[in-house]
Design a protein around this motif. Structure first.
Motif, PDB file in Angstrom:
ATOM      1  N   GLY A 181       0.826  -1.210   0.000  1.00 52.50           N
ATOM      2  CA  GLY A 181       0.000   0.000   0.000  1.00 52.50           C
ATOM      3  C   GLY A 181       0.858   1.257   0.000  1.00 52.50           C
ATOM      4  O   GLY A 181       0.595   2.218  -0.731  1.00 52.50           O
ATOM      5  N   MET A 182       1.913   1.250   0.823  1.00 53.92           N
ATOM      6  CA  MET A 182       2.807   2.410   0.886  1.00 53.92           C
ATOM      7  C   MET A 182       3.524   2.586  -0.455  1.00 53.92           C
ATOM      8  O   MET A 182       3.701   3.707  -0.932  1.00 53.92           O
ATOM      9  N   ALA A 183       3.941   1.456  -1.060  1.00 57.64           N
ATOM     10  CA  ALA A 183       4.644   1.530  -2.347  1.00 57.64           C
ATOM     11  C   ALA A 183       3.717   2.105  -3.417  1.00 57.64           C
ATOM     12  O   ALA A 183       4.119   2.963  -4.216  1.00 57.64           O
ATOM     13  N   ALA A 184       2.445   1.668  -3.415  1.00 57.78           N
ATOM     14  CA  ALA A 184       1.485   2.171  -4.404  1.00 57.78           C
ATOM     15  C   ALA A 184       1.317   3.683  -4.260  1.00 57.78           C
ATOM     16  O   ALA A 184       1.212   4.418  -5.243  1.00 57.78           O
ATOM     17  N   LEU A 185       1.316   4.121  -3.009  1.00 55.64           N
ATOM     18  CA  LEU A 185       1.189   5.555  -2.732  1.00 55.64           C
ATOM     19  C   LEU A 185       2.418   6.299  -3.267  1.00 55.64           C
ATOM     20  O   LEU A 185       2.290   7.307  -3.976  1.00 55.64           O
ATOM     21  N   ALA A 186       3.578   5.773  -2.965  1.00 55.61           N
ATOM     22  CA  ALA A 186       4.824   6.427  -3.378  1.00 55.61           C
ATOM     23  C   ALA A 186       4.961   6.462  -4.900  1.00 55.61           C
ATOM     24  O   ALA A 186       5.509   7.400  -5.471  1.00 55.61           O
ATOM     25  N   GLN A 187       4.444   5.430  -5.575  1.00 55.38           N
ATOM     26  CA  GLN A 187       4.540   5.366  -7.031  1.00 55.38           C
ATOM     27  C   GLN A 187       3.424   6.137  -7.726  1.00 55.38           C
ATOM     28  O   GLN A 187       3.301   6.115  -8.949  1.00 55.38           O
ATOM     29  N   GLY A 188       2.553   6.772  -6.940  1.00 58.04           N
ATOM     30  CA  GLY A 188       1.471   7.555  -7.535  1.00 58.04           C
ATOM     31  C   GLY A 188       0.345   6.708  -8.099  1.00 58.04           C
ATOM     32  O   GLY A 188      -0.501   7.205  -8.847  1.00 58.04           O
ATOM     33  N   LYS A 189       0.291   5.423  -7.732  1.00 55.91           N
ATOM     34  CA  LYS A 189      -0.792   4.573  -8.235  1.00 55.91           C
ATOM     35  C   LYS A 189      -2.087   4.794  -7.462  1.00 55.91           C
ATOM     36  O   LYS A 189      -3.159   4.434  -7.923  1.00 55.91           O
ATOM     37  N   VAL A 190      -1.975   5.292  -6.255  1.00 60.10           N
ATOM     38  CA  VAL A 190      -3.167   5.632  -5.462  1.00 60.10           C
ATOM     39  C   VAL A 190      -2.956   7.007  -4.828  1.00 60.10           C
ATOM     40  O   VAL A 190      -1.823   7.489  -4.731  1.00 60.10           O
ATOM     41  N   ASP A 191      -4.071   7.615  -4.378  1.00 62.58           N
ATOM     42  CA  ASP A 191      -3.978   8.917  -3.723  1.00 62.58           C
ATOM     43  C   ASP A 191      -3.852   8.766  -2.214  1.00 62.58           C
ATOM     44  O   ASP A 191      -3.255   9.596  -1.530  1.00 62.58           O
ATOM     45  N   VAL A 192      -4.487   7.697  -1.706  1.00 57.71           N
ATOM     46  CA  VAL A 192      -4.519   7.470  -0.262  1.00 57.71           C
ATOM     47  C   VAL A 192      -4.392   5.969  -0.043  1.00 57.71           C
ATOM     48  O   VAL A 192      -4.876   5.175  -0.853  1.00 57.71           O
ATOM     49  N   ALA A 193      -3.724   5.570   1.042  1.00 58.18           N
ATOM     50  CA  ALA A 193      -3.709   4.154   1.406  1.00 58.18           C
ATOM     51  C   ALA A 193      -4.439   3.999   2.738  1.00 58.18           C
ATOM     52  O   ALA A 193      -4.207   4.775   3.671  1.00 58.18           O
ATOM     53  N   PHE A 194      -5.340   3.023   2.805  1.00 60.16           N
ATOM     54  CA  PHE A 194      -6.137   2.782   4.018  1.00 60.16           C
ATOM     55  C   PHE A 194      -5.670   1.428   4.546  1.00 60.16           C
ATOM     56  O   PHE A 194      -6.204   0.386   4.188  1.00 60.16           O
ATOM     57  N   ILE A 195      -4.642   1.442   5.359  1.00 55.17           N
ATOM     58  CA  ILE A 195      -3.897   0.215   5.668  1.00 55.17           C
ATOM     59  C   ILE A 195      -3.571   0.089   7.157  1.00 55.17           C
ATOM     60  O   ILE A 195      -3.868   0.979   7.950  1.00 55.17           O
ATOM     61  N   TRP A 196      -2.936  -0.994   7.522  1.00 53.33           N
ATOM     62  CA  TRP A 196      -2.559  -1.337   8.880  1.00 53.33           C
ATOM     63  C   TRP A 196      -1.644  -0.250   9.455  1.00 53.33           C
ATOM     64  O   TRP A 196      -0.526  -0.049   8.986  1.00 53.33           O
ATOM     65  N   ALA A 197      -2.138   0.447  10.473  1.00 58.64           N
ATOM     66  CA  ALA A 197      -1.505   1.680  10.926  1.00 58.64           C
ATOM     67  C   ALA A 197      -0.072   1.550  11.468  1.00 58.64           C
ATOM     68  O   ALA A 197       0.788   2.344  11.114  1.00 58.64           O
ATOM     69  N   PRO A 198       0.192   0.566  12.341  1.00 58.22           N
ATOM     70  CA  PRO A 198       1.545   0.538  12.924  1.00 58.22           C
ATOM     71  C   PRO A 198       2.635   0.391  11.861  1.00 58.22           C
ATOM     72  O   PRO A 198       3.655   1.092  11.912  1.00 58.22           O
ATOM     73  N   VAL A 199       2.391  -0.478  10.882  1.00 57.73           N
ATOM     74  CA  VAL A 199       3.404  -0.688   9.846  1.00 57.73           C
ATOM     75  C   VAL A 199       3.478   0.534   8.921  1.00 57.73           C
ATOM     76  O   VAL A 199       4.563   0.967   8.517  1.00 57.73           O
ATOM     77  N   ALA A 200       2.324   1.129   8.634  1.00 57.03           N
ATOM     78  CA  ALA A 200       2.320   2.332   7.800  1.00 57.03           C
ATOM     79  C   ALA A 200       3.146   3.437   8.456  1.00 57.03           C
ATOM     80  O   ALA A 200       3.980   4.080   7.812  1.00 57.03           O
ATOM     81  N   GLY A 201       2.934   3.642   9.752  1.00 60.42           N
ATOM     82  CA  GLY A 201       3.660   4.691  10.462  1.00 60.42           C
ATOM     83  C   GLY A 201       5.153   4.415  10.513  1.00 60.42           C
ATOM     84  O   GLY A 201       5.989   5.297  10.321  1.00 60.42           O
ATOM     85  N   TRP A 202       5.463   3.161  10.754  1.00 61.84           N
ATOM     86  CA  TRP A 202       6.867   2.731  10.836  1.00 61.84           C
ATOM     87  C   TRP A 202       7.568   2.918   9.493  1.00 61.84           C
ATOM     88  O   TRP A 202       8.666   3.465   9.416  1.00 61.84           O
ATOM     89  N   LEU A 203       6.911   2.505   8.394  1.00 60.48           N
ATOM     90  CA  LEU A 203       7.514   2.667   7.063  1.00 60.48           C
ATOM     91  C   LEU A 203       7.625   4.145   6.702  1.00 60.48           C
ATOM     92  O   LEU A 203       8.618   4.579   6.110  1.00 60.48           O
ATOM     93  N   ASN A 204       6.599   4.902   7.055  1.00 55.78           N
ATOM     94  CA  ASN A 204       6.641   6.339   6.771  1.00 55.78           C
ATOM     95  C   ASN A 204       7.882   6.952   7.405  1.00 55.78           C
ATOM     96  O   ASN A 204       8.574   7.766   6.802  1.00 55.78           O
ATOM     97  N   LYS A 205       8.171   6.506   8.602  1.00 50.73           N
ATOM     98  CA  LYS A 205       9.297   7.070   9.336  1.00 50.73           C
ATOM     99  C   LYS A 205      10.644   6.542   8.814  1.00 50.73           C
ATOM    100  O   LYS A 205      11.595   7.293   8.659  1.00 50.73           O
ATOM    101  N   THR A 206      10.712   5.243   8.568  1.00 49.73           N
ATOM    102  CA  THR A 206      12.011   4.647   8.249  1.00 49.73           C
ATOM    103  C   THR A 206      12.333   4.646   6.758  1.00 49.73           C
ATOM    104  O   THR A 206      13.485   4.703   6.368  1.00 49.73           O
TER     105      THR A 206
END
Ligand code: HEC
Length: 391
Positions: A181-206
């Motif tokens: 989901g994060m990769a799709a967001l970064a690649q511009g394939k989606v506008d928003v990702a509605f995904i598992w929060a702890p991993v999303a936050g962790w990836l956003n940070k790291t």
């Protein structure tokens, strides 16, 4: 009485005990060096060695739940040891580890009534877990209607997928994991990702350089509380842990920030979508970022959001000051602030919540809550002031 009521009652009874334990531990300050051999045995945690941001066997990056466990053990004056078990916290894992006496505690079990019934008992809640909306920082994410016309990544067979299934005005893109989901967001394939929060936050940070906002959501299956779980026979240990948890709140909040895991006020979704706060605005909640730094403090009274203040109060302050501030111990009865301080009530409030009174068991909250959140708590407390509390 339902099981819930029973649990609540025994929790209320434990409250007094918890306060005494906190006061005692702050008075003594140092870990209990003189405790007997039984007491100083390491506290054994069961954990997954490969489950960041929650746990890992890499000592340089132990994970949120392991660090919370370490902080608790340190407060209790005990070392820690781990029983590694490679799996998410399914019921089977719990049965084969915690309930088979392989360990004393597991941090981060879901605090829901049907989780392994009476076999597992819980500490006070320590966190929320669930799904988050991830998007560009300037994108408004305050409710389901903000997703209209957008392409939204949802995890296969997840609560968000079910929730959005009936919305033809939202374009769903199915992904198999939060990473995808994060990769799709970064690649511009989606506008928003509605995904598992702890991993999303962790990836956003790291991985993504804190580029996105990560907004926790609340609604059917979107958010639940987590706690530290123990086997039923470990009631005494559980009570000890509950005794030190309140004083660890600031440290725990800092650990959430360290791992980028969202821990802020969630946005309401589903049925209760567009629930507005009592001030009539619903603002997007940006989590996983430090709250604003130093602001002028003396703010006008009564402008806060009473409902939000009550939520913060009951989530955190109530551990010591009583649910809805009902407290029979006068010294910490916050309904008497006005009577006690008169015109200095507000100044005393700010000084106490900012600096705390560490020697007396009142933590400092300035690194945990923003001044806006504390202002809401103040607004809530103002509605409760009385010249005498007959309780
Ligand atoms: C770990 C327990 C604990 C928690 C949690 C806690 N407090 Fe306290 N608080 C205390 C104690 C104990 C005192 C009394 C200190 C003293 O005797 O001077 C106190 C005192 C206060 C006072 C001053 C009361 C007075 O009459 O002087 C205020 C205001 C206050 N707390 C607000 C809060 C708020 C707001 C929160 C939540 C953000 C909170 N406290 C959370 C333990 C706690």
């Amino acid at each position: 009485m339902t099981r819930n009521e029973v649990r609540k009652r025994s929790r209320d009874a434990r409250l007094g005990q918890a306060i005494r334990a906190v006061l005692l531990s702050t008075l003594l300050m140092a870990p209990a060096v003189s405790a007997g051999a039984e007491e100083t045995k390491p506290l054994r945690f069961c954990a997954d060695p490969t489950n960041l941001p929650f746990s890992s066997d890499d000592p340089g990056k132990p994970g949120l739940y392991l660090e919370i466990g370490q902080a608790v053990a340190e407060k209790l004056g005990r070392a820690v040891s781990y029983k590694w078990y490679k799996s998410y916290f399914g019921k089977r894992t719990v049965r084969e580890t915690l309930l088979s006496k392989q360990c004393d505690a597991m941090v981060g079990l879901p605090l829901v009534d049907d989780f392994m019934g009476p076999a597992v008992i819980f500490s006070q809640p320590i966190a929320h877990e669930g799904y988050a909306l991830v998007g560009a920082k300037d994108c408004k994410l305050a409710g389901i209607d903000d997703l209209k016309g957008l392409r939204v990544a949802v995890q296969y067979e997840s609560a968000p997928q079910n929730l959005l299934a009936s919305r033809d005005d939202i374009q769903k893109v199915t992904v198999l994991s939060p990473d995808e989901g994060m990769a799709a967001l970064a690649q511009g394939k989606v506008d928003v990702a509605f995904i598992w929060a702890p991993v999303a936050g962790w990836l956003n940070k790291t991985t993504y350089d804190d580029k996105y906002q990560v907004v926790s959501t609340e609604g059917d299956g979107l958010l639940w509380k987590t706690a530290i779980g123990f086997a039923k026979a470990s009631g005494a240990l559980r009570d000890e842990v509950d005794g030190v948890l309140p004083s660890l709140q600031p440290e725990i909040a800092a650990l959430f920030a360290k791992y980028g895991v969202p821990n802020g006020a969630p946005v309401k979704f589903g049925q209760a979508d567009r629930t507005t706060s009592s001030t009539g605005v619903s603002e997007p909640t940006t989590v996983g970022q430090a709250t604003t730094t130093e602001k002028p403090v003396q703010t006008a009274a009564a402008t806060g959001d009473i409902k939000a203040g009550r939520e913060t109060f009951n989530g955190t302050c109530a551990h010591c000051h009583g649910p809805d501030a009902v407290q029979s111990e006068r010294r910490i009865d916050l309904r008497l602030l006005k009577k006690r301080y008169g015109a200095d009530m507000e100044a005393t409030f700010w000084k106490t919540v900012h600096e705390g009174r560490p020697a007396k068991g009142m933590p400092s909250w300035k690194d945990v809550f923003s001044d806006d959140e504390l202002k809401n708590v103040y607004a809530y407390l103002q509605t409760l002031q009385t010249s005498d509390s007959s309780n």
